[in-house]
Write a protein that holds these residues in place. Structure first.
Motif, PDB file in Angstrom:
ATOM      1  N   UNK A   7      27.063  46.646   9.804  1.00  0.00           N
ATOM      2  CA  UNK A   7      26.310  46.245   8.618  1.00  0.00           C
ATOM      3  C   UNK A   7      27.208  45.988   7.415  1.00  0.00           C
ATOM      4  N   UNK A   8      28.246  46.794   7.275  1.00  0.00           N
ATOM      5  CA  UNK A   8      29.185  46.612   6.179  1.00  0.00           C
ATOM      6  C   UNK A   8      29.881  45.261   6.263  1.00  0.00           C
ATOM      7  N   UNK A   9      30.353  44.966   7.444  1.00  0.00           N
ATOM      8  CA  UNK A   9      31.058  43.710   7.683  1.00  0.00           C
ATOM      9  C   UNK A   9      30.182  42.530   7.279  1.00  0.00           C
ATOM     10  N   UNK A  10      28.950  42.538   7.789  1.00  0.00           N
ATOM     11  CA  UNK A  10      28.026  41.445   7.489  1.00  0.00           C
ATOM     12  C   UNK A  10      27.699  41.403   5.999  1.00  0.00           C
ATOM     13  N   UNK A  11      27.412  42.590   5.442  1.00  0.00           N
ATOM     14  CA  UNK A  11      27.076  42.657   4.031  1.00  0.00           C
ATOM     15  C   UNK A  11      28.178  42.094   3.149  1.00  0.00           C
ATOM     16  N   UNK A  12      29.415  42.358   3.527  1.00  0.00           N
ATOM     17  CA  UNK A  12      30.554  41.870   2.742  1.00  0.00           C
ATOM     18  C   UNK A  12      30.685  40.353   2.840  1.00  0.00           C
ATOM     19  N   UNK A  13      30.693  39.814   4.057  1.00  0.00           N
ATOM     20  CA  UNK A  13      30.897  38.362   4.180  1.00  0.00           C
ATOM     21  C   UNK A  13      29.686  37.598   3.625  1.00  0.00           C
ATOM     22  N   UNK A  14      28.523  38.224   3.687  1.00  0.00           N
ATOM     23  CA  UNK A  14      27.320  37.618   3.138  1.00  0.00           C
ATOM     24  C   UNK A  14      27.443  37.457   1.620  1.00  0.00           C
ATOM     25  N   UNK A  15      28.149  38.376   0.993  1.00  0.00           N
ATOM     26  CA  UNK A  15      28.360  38.296  -0.447  1.00  0.00           C
ATOM     27  C   UNK A  15      29.523  37.397  -0.817  1.00  0.00           C
ATOM     28  N   UNK A  16      30.032  36.642   0.164  1.00  0.00           N
ATOM     29  CA  UNK A  16      31.109  35.713  -0.114  1.00  0.00           C
ATOM     30  C   UNK A  16      32.481  36.361  -0.222  1.00  0.00           C
ATOM     31  N   UNK A  17      32.612  37.596   0.215  1.00  0.00           N
ATOM     32  CA  UNK A  17      33.921  38.259   0.190  1.00  0.00           C
ATOM     33  C   UNK A  17      34.750  37.727   1.361  1.00  0.00           C
ATOM     34  N   UNK A  18      35.975  37.258   1.094  1.00  0.00           N
ATOM     35  CA  UNK A  18      36.777  36.691   2.167  1.00  0.00           C
ATOM     36  C   UNK A  18      37.012  37.678   3.319  1.00  0.00           C
ATOM     37  N   UNK A  19      37.218  37.120   4.503  1.00  0.00           N
ATOM     38  CA  UNK A  19      37.402  37.926   5.708  1.00  0.00           C
ATOM     39  C   UNK A  19      38.552  38.928   5.565  1.00  0.00           C
ATOM     40  N   UNK A  20      39.659  38.472   4.988  1.00  0.00           N
ATOM     41  CA  UNK A  20      40.831  39.341   4.848  1.00  0.00           C
ATOM     42  C   UNK A  20      40.516  40.587   4.031  1.00  0.00           C
ATOM     43  N   UNK A  21      39.779  40.408   2.946  1.00  0.00           N
ATOM     44  CA  UNK A  21      39.443  41.539   2.075  1.00  0.00           C
ATOM     45  C   UNK A  21      38.456  42.471   2.770  1.00  0.00           C
ATOM     46  N   UNK A  22      37.535  41.874   3.515  1.00  0.00           N
ATOM     47  CA  UNK A  22      36.598  42.677   4.300  1.00  0.00           C
ATOM     48  C   UNK A  22      37.363  43.542   5.306  1.00  0.00           C
ATOM     49  N   UNK A  23      38.355  42.940   5.949  1.00  0.00           N
ATOM     50  CA  UNK A  23      39.170  43.691   6.904  1.00  0.00           C
ATOM     51  C   UNK A  23      39.940  44.814   6.205  1.00  0.00           C
ATOM     52  N   UNK A  24      40.484  44.520   5.041  1.00  0.00           N
ATOM     53  CA  UNK A  24      41.201  45.545   4.280  1.00  0.00           C
ATOM     54  C   UNK A  24      40.327  46.784   4.109  1.00  0.00           C
ATOM     55  N   UNK A  25      39.096  46.542   3.675  1.00  0.00           N
ATOM     56  CA  UNK A  25      38.173  47.649   3.466  1.00  0.00           C
ATOM     57  C   UNK A  25      37.883  48.376   4.777  1.00  0.00           C
ATOM     58  N   UNK A  26      37.650  47.599   5.825  1.00  0.00           N
ATOM     59  CA  UNK A  26      37.334  48.179   7.136  1.00  0.00           C
ATOM     60  C   UNK A  26      38.489  48.981   7.725  1.00  0.00           C
ATOM     61  N   UNK A  27      39.714  48.638   7.335  1.00  0.00           N
ATOM     62  CA  UNK A  27      40.871  49.398   7.829  1.00  0.00           C
ATOM     63  C   UNK A  27      40.999  50.713   7.068  1.00  0.00           C
ATOM     64  N   UNK A  28      40.938  50.639   5.744  1.00  0.00           N
ATOM     65  CA  UNK A  28      41.195  51.838   4.943  1.00  0.00           C
ATOM     66  C   UNK A  28      40.056  52.852   5.004  1.00  0.00           C
ATOM     67  N   UNK A  29      38.799  52.353   5.051  1.00  0.00           N
ATOM     68  CA  UNK A  29      37.666  53.278   4.975  1.00  0.00           C
ATOM     69  C   UNK A  29      37.722  54.406   6.010  1.00  0.00           C
ATOM     70  N   UNK A  30      37.917  54.118   7.295  1.00  0.00           N
ATOM     71  CA  UNK A  30      38.008  55.238   8.225  1.00  0.00           C
ATOM     72  C   UNK A  30      39.371  55.950   8.171  1.00  0.00           C
ATOM     73  N   UNK A  31      40.431  55.169   7.915  1.00  0.00           N
ATOM     74  CA  UNK A  31      41.788  55.728   7.985  1.00  0.00           C
ATOM     75  C   UNK A  31      42.015  56.802   6.932  1.00  0.00           C
TER      76      UNK A  31
END
Lengths: 83, 324
Positions: free
Chosen positions: B95-119
Motif C-alpha cells: 500500500x505504501x508503494x502504491x500510495x507514494x507513486x500515486x502521489x507522483x513521487x518518483x520511483x527512486x524516492x519511493x525505493x529510498x523510503x522502502x529501503x530505510x523504513x524497515x532497515x
C-alpha cells in the motif's frame, strides 16, 4: 438485542498476521456485544487503494477510517461500535 | 547511563543468589539480567519517543510532503530520514508503494523510503543501543540512511518503470499531487495514552524473541572462551561479509532475537563489519516482503531491488571492517 441498523465494518489488509488479528478482534467484539454487522475483509490491493490507505491493517466502520497501521483491540472496537 | 544496572545485576547474581562471578553460570546469568533489563528500558523509551514523533508526523504527511516538493535530489535525504521515524511493517510495503507513486513521487524516492523504513526501525535501534552501545548504533543508523539514499538513487536512475505491473504503470500515468489532509488537533496529553499503549504492544510483541535471543547470547557469553569465533570468522576471509548478508535474509521474523546473539559473536571475535552486514541482512531484507511486492512489480525488478540493497550492505560490511 435486535439489530436496529446494521453497521458496515471493513478490515483492509494484505493478509498479514496483524490484519487477521484485527479481523478476529472485530468478530469477537461483535460477539461480545451480541451485535450483527456486515463485516468485509478487503485483501485485494487494487481494491484497497481506492480507500487511499498507506499503512495496514485498517479498520473502517461505515466508511470512516477508525484505526490504521496497527491492530485494533477488542475493547476499542466495542467502543467504536457502541458510541 | 547503565552503571547502576551493572551494580544491580552484580548484586543480584553474585550476592543475592550467591553464584560465583568466576563461574560460567554466574557470568551467563549476570549477562542475561543486565541485557534484558537494559534492552527492555531502551526499547520502551525509544518506541515511546518514536510513537510521539509519529503521532505528529504520520506517513500520510510524509507522502504529501514528498509529493508536493521537488528539491533537486534533497528529497532522497528526506525520504530516507522519514523512513527512520515512521514505523514500518512489511505488510504495509505494498500500500505504501502504491500510495507514494500515486502521489507522483518518483520511483527512486519511493525505493529510498522502502529501503530505510524497515532497515532503521525503532526496535532495531533500541536493541542495537542495548547490545552495542550508542556509537555503533549511530554508525548503523547513519549507514542505513546513506544506504537508502544510494540505493534509491541508483534504482531511480535505472528507469525501471517498465517492470512494474500494468495497473501500477497506469496509476503512475494518472498520478497527481496529493491535496492537504485533515490534521489532528489533539494535544499531546490526549495522544499520550494511545502512544504508550502502542509502545507496550510493540515491546510485548518482540519481548519473547528478545528474551530467547539474550538467553542464547548469555549462554554463549558465559560458556564460550573469548575470541572463540575469531578462528572461524575473521577479516581475512573475503567471503564472510557476502555470506553474512545472505544468511541474514531468512531470519527476518526473528530480528529482535538475532541482535543480542550477534552482540556475543562480536565479543567473541567476529569482526564488527561482518556482524553489521549480517544484521542489515536480517533487518532490512525479508522474503515475505519480496513476495508481497510481486503484486506491484515483476520478479526481475524484485531481483534488481534486492540485489542492489544486498550489494550496498556487503559494501558497508567491508567498509566497516576496514575502518572500525
Amino acid at each position: 438485542m435486535p439489530p436496529i441498523e446494521m453497521k458496515n465494518i471493513k478490515v483492509l489488509g494484505t493478509g498479514c498476521s496483524k490484519c487477521k488479528t484485527t479481523y478476529n478482534n472485530v468478530l469477537e467484539a461483535l460477539k461480545q456485544l451480541n451485535m450483527q454487522a456486515e463485516v468485509i475483509k478487503i485483501e485485494d490491493i487494487e481494491e484497497m487503494m481506492k480507500y487511499n490507505v498507506l499503512t495496514t491493517p485498517v479498520l473502517m466502520i461505515d466508511e470512516v477510517v477508525k484505526v490504521k497501521g496497527r491492530v485494533a483491540d477488542i475493547t476499542e472496537i466495542k467502543q467504536f461500535l457502541t458510541s | 547511563m547503565f552503571t547502576w544496572l551493572k551494580y544491580f545485576a552484580d548484586w543480584l547474581i553474585f550476592s543475592a543468589f550467591g553464584i560465583s562471578a568466576q563461574s560460567h553460570l554466574g557470568e551467563a546469568l549476570n549477562f542475561f539480567v543486565l541485557d534484558t533489563i537494559k534492552i527492555a528500558i531502551l526499547l520502551f523509551i525509544i518506541t515511546t519517543v518514536m510513537g510521539m514523533v509519529n503521532s505528529y508526523f504520520p506517513v500520510e504527511k510524509v507522502r504529501n510532503f514528498l509529493s508536493r516538493n521537488k528539491m533537486y535530489g534533497l528529497e532522497y535525504v528526506f525520504a530516507s530520514s522519514f523512513g527512520v521515524v515512521t514505523p514500518f511493517c512489511s505488510c504495509s510495503s505494498v500500500p505504501l508503494f502504491i500510495g507514494f507513486v500515486k502521489g507522483g513521487i518518483p520511483l527512486g524516492i519511493t525505493f529510498t523510503y522502502l529501503i530505510t523504513a524497515p532497515l532503521v526501525n525503532e526496535v532495531a535501534i533500541a536493541i542495537f543501543a542495548g547490545a552495542f552501545g550508542f556509537k555503533v548504533t549511530a554508525i548503523y543508523v547513519i549507514t542505513g540512511i546513506v544506504l537508502g539514499i544510494t540505493g534509491g538513487f541508483v534504482l531511480g536512475k535505472l528507469k525501471l518503470e517498465k517492470y512494474l505491473s500494468t495497473w501500477v504503470q497506469n496509476i503512475i500515468t494518472n498520478a497527481q499531487t496529493e491535496e492537504a489532509l485533515e490534521i489532528e488537533k489533539r494535544s499531546l496529553t490526549q495522544r499520550f495514552p494511545n502512544i504508550l499503549k502502542e509502545a507496550f504492544t510493540i515491546v510485548k510483541g518482540v519481548g519473547i524473541y528478545i528474551i530467547i535471543g539474550i538467553g542464547i547470547g548469555a549462554a554463549m557469553h558465559g560458556f564460550l572462551p573469548t575470541s572463540f569465533f575469531e578462528h572461524y570468522i575473521n577479516k581475512g576471509q573475503w567471503y564472510a561479509v557476502p555470506l553474512a548478508v545472505i544468511m541474514g535474509v531468512p531470519m527476518y521474523s526473528n530480528a529482535a532475537g538475532v541482535i543480542p546473539v550477534v552482540q556475543v559473536l562480536v565479543a567473541k571475535g567476529v569482526p564488527l563489519g561482518t556482524a553489521i552486514a549480517f544484521m542489515m541482512g536480517v533487518v532490512g531484507l525479508s522474503l515475505p516482503e519480496a513476495m508481497l511486492l510481486k503484486k506491484v512489480m515483476n520478479m526481475k525488478l524484485i531481483a534488481i531491488y534486492f540485489s542492489t540493497i544486498a550489494f550496498l550492505m556487503i559494501l558497508s560490511g567491508y567498509l566497516f571492517n576496514i575502518i572500525l
